[in-house]
Design a protein around this motif. Structure first.
Motif, mmCIF file in Angstrom:
data_model
loop_
_atom_site.group_PDB
_atom_site.id
_atom_site.type_symbol
_atom_site.label_atom_id
_atom_site.label_comp_id
_atom_site.label_asym_id
_atom_site.label_seq_id
_atom_site.Cartn_x
_atom_site.Cartn_y
_atom_site.Cartn_z
ATOM 1 N N VAL A 1 1.563 -26.932 -36.943
ATOM 2 C CA VAL A 1 1.394 -25.491 -36.766
ATOM 3 C C VAL A 1 0.382 -24.969 -37.773
ATOM 4 N N GLY A 2 -0.629 -24.271 -37.260
ATOM 5 C CA GLY A 2 -1.570 -23.519 -38.088
ATOM 6 C C GLY A 2 -1.461 -22.070 -37.662
ATOM 7 N N GLU B 1 4.259 -27.613 -40.985
ATOM 8 C CA GLU B 1 3.200 -26.823 -41.600
ATOM 9 C C GLU B 1 2.813 -27.447 -42.938
ATOM 10 N N ALA C 1 2.167 -22.082 -44.972
ATOM 11 C CA ALA C 1 3.369 -22.008 -44.131
ATOM 12 C C ALA C 1 3.482 -20.654 -43.438
ATOM 13 N N ALA D 1 -5.150 -26.463 -40.320
ATOM 14 C CA ALA D 1 -3.884 -25.736 -40.165
ATOM 15 C C ALA D 1 -3.635 -24.768 -41.307
#
Length: 415
Positions: free
Chosen positions: A182-183, A208, A213, A237
């Motif tokens: 996840v970015g 992340e 985050a 990311a």
């Protein structure tokens, strides 16, 4: 109204005009290590070596279908999104203006220009991405061009969902678990929206970088929140704020489903894949496999798909990756030693080194007005336990030292 899953399948079919599906490969090494059935969805093997091409192509195709007169697209990116937009612009024969920070490595600029050819213009502006983004959006307003977001766009999300369509068809069954990096959230929101509809029994883990985050912050604040600081090492990311549409698609996630990967540990994973598997992954591309040790007990006996999201790695960064990996693994340390200014002191220290210890850095500043001089020393060794033996010998001999390996401030200036 067509369902998201059906729309994602249609988007996947359209992508076949551009490139074949990326491989879904069972990894024997990881499967044996974790006593699980582990597969890699190789997004590092698209024509631009990342999944970003999917979203750029889909968004561009759908907009051109609705507005055939739209012939100018703009994006702001220092990496994979820029390359995806450039490739799609050349495919559709439309003009693209790609804004990149002045600090973008030349290798990324050259690759973007190669993919886009005469269809694109690259504008270098701004020392930081926020400045680049503002310039791109201002340009869009002036030229009536279409700004193509890297993740916060419904059609981009739909395009990234094609990763889920392919892996489900290739596996032939619903996996027990899909691990997603996840970015900004484009890939994660697209894949989960599709699989929650087409394979509702599949579970998800999101990963992340520790220094970026954005999903963790959004879940905590019940909405997108801007991080005060982002570590840019995992550049694919490292996003300060998750997209509004992306958070809306991921707001169901529970905090325990989101894992953080330390940047230095990611370096270990990248080197292992390069040395053991012969696979080149960029930092963001390694996120999904980096957390497998954290999940070892829960994935035993299960079918797990890790999405390796990109392989655009500049090998000029390899020494930095190796350095960070060694420090995280505990086989390389830096410390400041107070060396007695007397004949034979250095020779005495050298006799303390073991057969696996190697001096990688040595800087000594002798000050005649003092009884001790400060020495910056970097040592590489075969196994972490060797340092305990070395430090014990130093303390027994009265050599005082300070371990600065994890001191970010000192490391930045001295190392």
């Amino acid at each position: 109204m067509i369902s998201f899953a059906d729309a994602a399948r249609n988007a996947t079919l359209a992508l076949r005009d551009l490139f074949p599906e990326t491989p879904l490969q069972r990894n024997d090494h990881l499967s044996q290590r974790y006593d699980a059935d582990i597969w890699l969805k190789r997004e590092d093997l698209t024509p631009v070596r990342s999944y970003k091409l999917r979203g750029a192509f889909t968004a561009m195709r759908r907009l051109l279908a609705a507005r055939p007169d739209q012939s100018h697209f703009v994006c702001a990116s220092a990496g994979n999104h820029a390359q995806g937009v450039a490739y799609a612009c050349r495919h559709f024969g439309v003009k693209g203006t790609i804004f990149m920070p002045v600090t973008t490595p030349q290798q990324k600029i050259d690759k973007t220009r190669t993919f886009g050819g005469n269809s694109i213009e690259i504008v270098l502006t701004g020392d930081y991405f926020d400045q680049t983004l503002a310039a791109a959006q201002s340009f869009c307003a002036e030229k009536a061009a279409h700004f193509l977001s890297p993740f916060d766009d419904d059609d981009v999300i739909l395009g990234q969902a094609s990763v889920g369509v392919e892996l489900l068809d290739q596996l032939g069954r619903a996996p027990d678990l899909v691990i997603l990096p996840v970015g900004g959230g484009g890939l994660a929101s697209g894949v989960t929206c599709f699989l929650r509809e087409a394979a509702p029994q599949t579970e998800f883990i999101f990963v992340e970088p520790q220094g970026g985050a954005s999903l963790t912050a959004a879940l905590k604040h019940h909405g997108p929140a801007t991080l005060p600081r982002v570590n840019s090492f995992v550049d694919g990311a490292a996003v300060a704020r998750i997209g509004e549409r992306n958070y809306a698609a991921l707001s169901w996630a529970r905090p325990k489903q989101v894992l953080l990967a330390p940047e230095d540990r990611i370096c270990v994973t990248m080197l292992q894949f390069l040395n053991v598997e012969g696979i080149v992954l960029e930092p963001a591309g390694a996120l999904s496999v980096d957390v497998l040790p954290d999940l070892a007990d829960s994935i035993r006996g299960k079918t797990v798909v890790c999405i390796t999201s990109g392989g655009n790695f500049d090998f000029e960064r390899l020494p930095e990756v190796k350095e960070r990996a060694q420090r995280y693994s505990g086989v390389k340390k830096y410390f400041i030693l107070r060396m007695p200014q007397r004949p034979g002191a250095l020779r005495e220290f050298l006799t303390m080194l073991g057969p696996e210890d190697d001096i990688a850095r040595f800087e000594y500043l002798k000050k005649s007005a003092r009884n001790f001089g400060s020495v910056l020393i970097g040592i590489e060794t075969g196994k972490p336990s060797n340092f305990a033996e070395l430090f014990a010998k130093m303390e027994a001999a009265g050599f005082s030292y300070r371990d600065i390996t994890q001191d970010e401030t000192l490391a930045e200036f001295l190392i």
